[in-house]
Design a protein around this motif. Structure first.
Motif, PDB file in Angstrom:
ATOM      1  N   ARG A  39     -17.102   5.400  21.408  1.00 43.50           N
ATOM      2  CA  ARG A  39     -16.299   5.874  22.103  1.00 43.50           C
ATOM      3  C   ARG A  39     -16.710   5.563  23.473  1.00 43.50           C
ATOM      4  O   ARG A  39     -18.439   5.519  23.897  1.00 43.50           O
ATOM      5  CB  ARG A  39     -16.758   7.347  22.344  1.00 43.50           C
ATOM      6  CG  ARG A  39     -16.379   8.728  23.317  1.00 43.50           C
ATOM      7  CD  ARG A  39     -16.470  10.143  23.400  1.00 43.50           C
ATOM      8  NE  ARG A  39     -15.943  10.762  23.865  1.00 43.50           N
ATOM      9  CZ  ARG A  39     -14.719  11.032  23.694  1.00 43.50           C
ATOM     10  NH1 ARG A  39     -14.042  11.180  23.150  1.00 43.50           N
ATOM     11  NH2 ARG A  39     -13.688  11.514  24.664  1.00 43.50           N
ATOM     12  N   LEU A  40     -15.544   5.464  24.558  1.00 42.72           N
ATOM     13  CA  LEU A  40     -16.045   4.879  26.122  1.00 42.72           C
ATOM     14  C   LEU A  40     -15.907   6.059  26.898  1.00 42.72           C
ATOM     15  O   LEU A  40     -14.890   6.544  26.523  1.00 42.72           O
ATOM     16  CB  LEU A  40     -15.472   4.201  25.672  1.00 42.72           C
ATOM     17  CG  LEU A  40     -16.079   2.657  27.494  1.00 42.72           C
ATOM     18  CD1 LEU A  40     -17.251   1.794  26.796  1.00 42.72           C
ATOM     19  CD2 LEU A  40     -14.873   1.695  27.400  1.00 42.72           C
ATOM     20  N   ASP A  41     -16.091   6.489  27.691  1.00 39.77           N
ATOM     21  CA  ASP A  41     -15.925   7.269  28.615  1.00 39.77           C
ATOM     22  C   ASP A  41     -16.931   6.832  30.166  1.00 39.77           C
ATOM     23  O   ASP A  41     -17.452   5.898  30.290  1.00 39.77           O
ATOM     24  CB  ASP A  41     -16.620   8.540  28.805  1.00 39.77           C
ATOM     25  CG  ASP A  41     -16.163   9.431  27.445  1.00 39.77           C
ATOM     26  OD1 ASP A  41     -14.993   9.691  27.240  1.00 39.77           O
ATOM     27  OD2 ASP A  41     -17.237   9.700  26.895  1.00 39.77           O
ATOM     28  N   VAL A  42     -16.199   7.261  31.118  1.00 32.79           N
ATOM     29  CA  VAL A  42     -15.797   6.683  32.661  1.00 32.79           C
ATOM     30  C   VAL A  42     -16.507   8.501  33.089  1.00 32.79           C
ATOM     31  O   VAL A  42     -15.766   9.097  32.924  1.00 32.79           O
ATOM     32  CB  VAL A  42     -14.599   6.807  33.440  1.00 32.79           C
ATOM     33  CG1 VAL A  42     -15.505   6.118  34.403  1.00 32.79           C
ATOM     34  CG2 VAL A  42     -14.191   5.032  32.777  1.00 32.79           C
ATOM     35  N   ARG A  43     -17.628   8.112  33.425  1.00 27.27           N
ATOM     36  CA  ARG A  43     -18.230   9.777  34.490  1.00 27.27           C
ATOM     37  C   ARG A  43     -18.787   9.076  35.378  1.00 27.27           C
ATOM     38  O   ARG A  43     -19.769   8.707  35.482  1.00 27.27           O
ATOM     39  CB  ARG A  43     -19.329  10.060  33.320  1.00 27.27           C
ATOM     40  CG  ARG A  43     -19.153  10.831  32.161  1.00 27.27           C
ATOM     41  CD  ARG A  43     -20.464  10.714  30.549  1.00 27.27           C
ATOM     42  NE  ARG A  43     -19.512  10.983  29.044  1.00 27.27           N
ATOM     43  CZ  ARG A  43     -20.979  10.831  28.279  1.00 27.27           C
ATOM     44  NH1 ARG A  43     -21.885  10.877  29.140  1.00 27.27           N
ATOM     45  NH2 ARG A  43     -20.011  11.345  27.167  1.00 27.27           N
ATOM     46  N   GLY A  44     -17.926   8.885  36.317  1.00 27.15           N
ATOM     47  CA  GLY A  44     -18.269   9.424  37.814  1.00 27.15           C
ATOM     48  C   GLY A  44     -18.833   7.840  38.296  1.00 27.15           C
ATOM     49  O   GLY A  44     -17.555   7.120  37.949  1.00 27.15           O
ATOM     50  N   ASP A  45     -19.235   6.719  38.338  1.00 22.71           N
ATOM     51  CA  ASP A  45     -19.403   5.783  38.847  1.00 22.71           C
ATOM     52  C   ASP A  45     -19.884   5.160  37.630  1.00 22.71           C
ATOM     53  O   ASP A  45     -20.770   4.144  37.753  1.00 22.71           O
ATOM     54  CB  ASP A  45     -20.519   5.637  40.171  1.00 22.71           C
ATOM     55  CG  ASP A  45     -21.980   5.796  40.156  1.00 22.71           C
ATOM     56  OD1 ASP A  45     -22.854   6.779  38.797  1.00 22.71           O
ATOM     57  OD2 ASP A  45     -22.871   6.141  41.415  1.00 22.71           O
TER      58      ASP A  45
END
Length: 307
Positions: free
Chosen positions: A91-97
């Motif tokens: 899994r690959l997520d963008v969380r804020g910066d």
């Protein structure tokens, strides 16, 4: 390590250790970025090691194993690059910066940017409407075949994808008969292999595999409606590939591929994952280097289009 998020000292995550991922890691090192390369296989450029003949890369490399060994050595010399083999990202997520890569083990890693170069994986009979293999007789993808092991024998090839031409070029003297059954939509792919006398091509509507006294048999309905029965010593899948997608914040298009211009600014796609139209080793390596540079410029606030 399970459930632990690792963030220290990493500017760039590189997911996938094929030609594109290796190029991204080397480029990142050249501009002073600290990177972590995560590869699911036990070695870098694993699939490249099956390519026995190369004709479209620079550097004088005649085979995939030679190029793979060179790429792995370049990564090993890349200052500031860490490599984890056997690290399957699920899994690959963008969380804020931050971008977060979650591993199959439950561990996770974060960095400011990520290059995703997971490439493609081979399609199976269930992905087609024409190939039926209830006994699992088709075996491995064609790019894993060793012509020397089939000397003097007959091989059934299911599909007319590009690995067939690569195999024929790599073994010009091999005495192997290749029976190639392919759907009409693959007809344009056969021009490269049609002149080879070892190849017999048939456009099919339906193929059903079944056991035979020797090897495997195929009950074929041709595109013209004729019935055939082929027997062979072995069968290999050659029906193409599909992008290896990660759940999370990757953005695929209608074809399942992930165009770079559709992704989050912190996620940079490289290699075969981008599209089906530029799946070549040279283009993969170039896109890996470019993706790392995009991350580098973004970290320094340099816009893509200077005003």
């Amino acid at each position: 390590m399970t459930g632990t998020a690792h963030t220290t000292g990493t500017d760039l995550l590189v997911v996938g250790g094929g030609p594109a991922g290796c190029a991204a890691a080397v480029m990142a090192a050249s501009v002073g970025m600290r990177s972590l390369l995560l590869e699911a296989r036990p070695e870098l450029c694993g699939r490249l090691r099956y390519v026995r003949s190369l004709e479209n890369v620079l550097g004088g490399f005649a085979s995939g194993p030679d190029l793979a060994a060179s790429a792995a050595a370049d990564v090993a010399r890349a200052e500031g690059c860490r490599v984890e083999l056997g690290a399957r990202v699920v899994r690959l997520d963008v969380r804020g910066d931050r971008v977060v890569a979650v591993l199959e083990s439950g561990a996770s890693y974060t960095a400011a940017h990520a290059v995703v170069a997971t490439g493609t994986g081979p399609l199976g009979p269930a992905d087609t409407g024409w190939l039926h293999d209830p006994g699992g007789l088709a075996g491995a993808p064609l790019w894993e075949a060793d012509p020397a092991a089939h000397e003097g024998r007959t091989v059934l090839v299911l599909g007319a994808d590009r690995p067939l031409g690569t195999l024929l070029r790599a073994a010009p003297a091999a005495r192997v008969r290749f029976l190639v059954a392919h759907p009409p939509a693959d007809g344009y792919k056969t021009a490269e292999v049609r002149p080879d006398p070892r190849v017999e091509l048939v456009s099919v509507r339906r193929v059903v595999l079944e056991g035979a006294r020797r090897g495997v048999a195929a009950r074929i309905t041709t595109a013209a409606g004729d019935a055939l029965r082929w027997t062979a010593d072995a069968a290999y899948l050659n029906i193409g590939s599909a992008p290896v997608l990660l759940p999370g914040d990757l953005v695929p298009d209608s074809t399942g591929y992930c165009p770079p211009d559709r992704q989050h600014p912190r996620v940079h796609v490289a290699g075969d994952l981008r599209s089906a139209r530029a799946q070549r080793i040279m283009t993969a390596m170039g896109s890996g280097g470019e993706a790392a540079l995009r991350a580098y410029y973004a970290l320094r606030g340099v816009p893509d289009r200077p005003e």
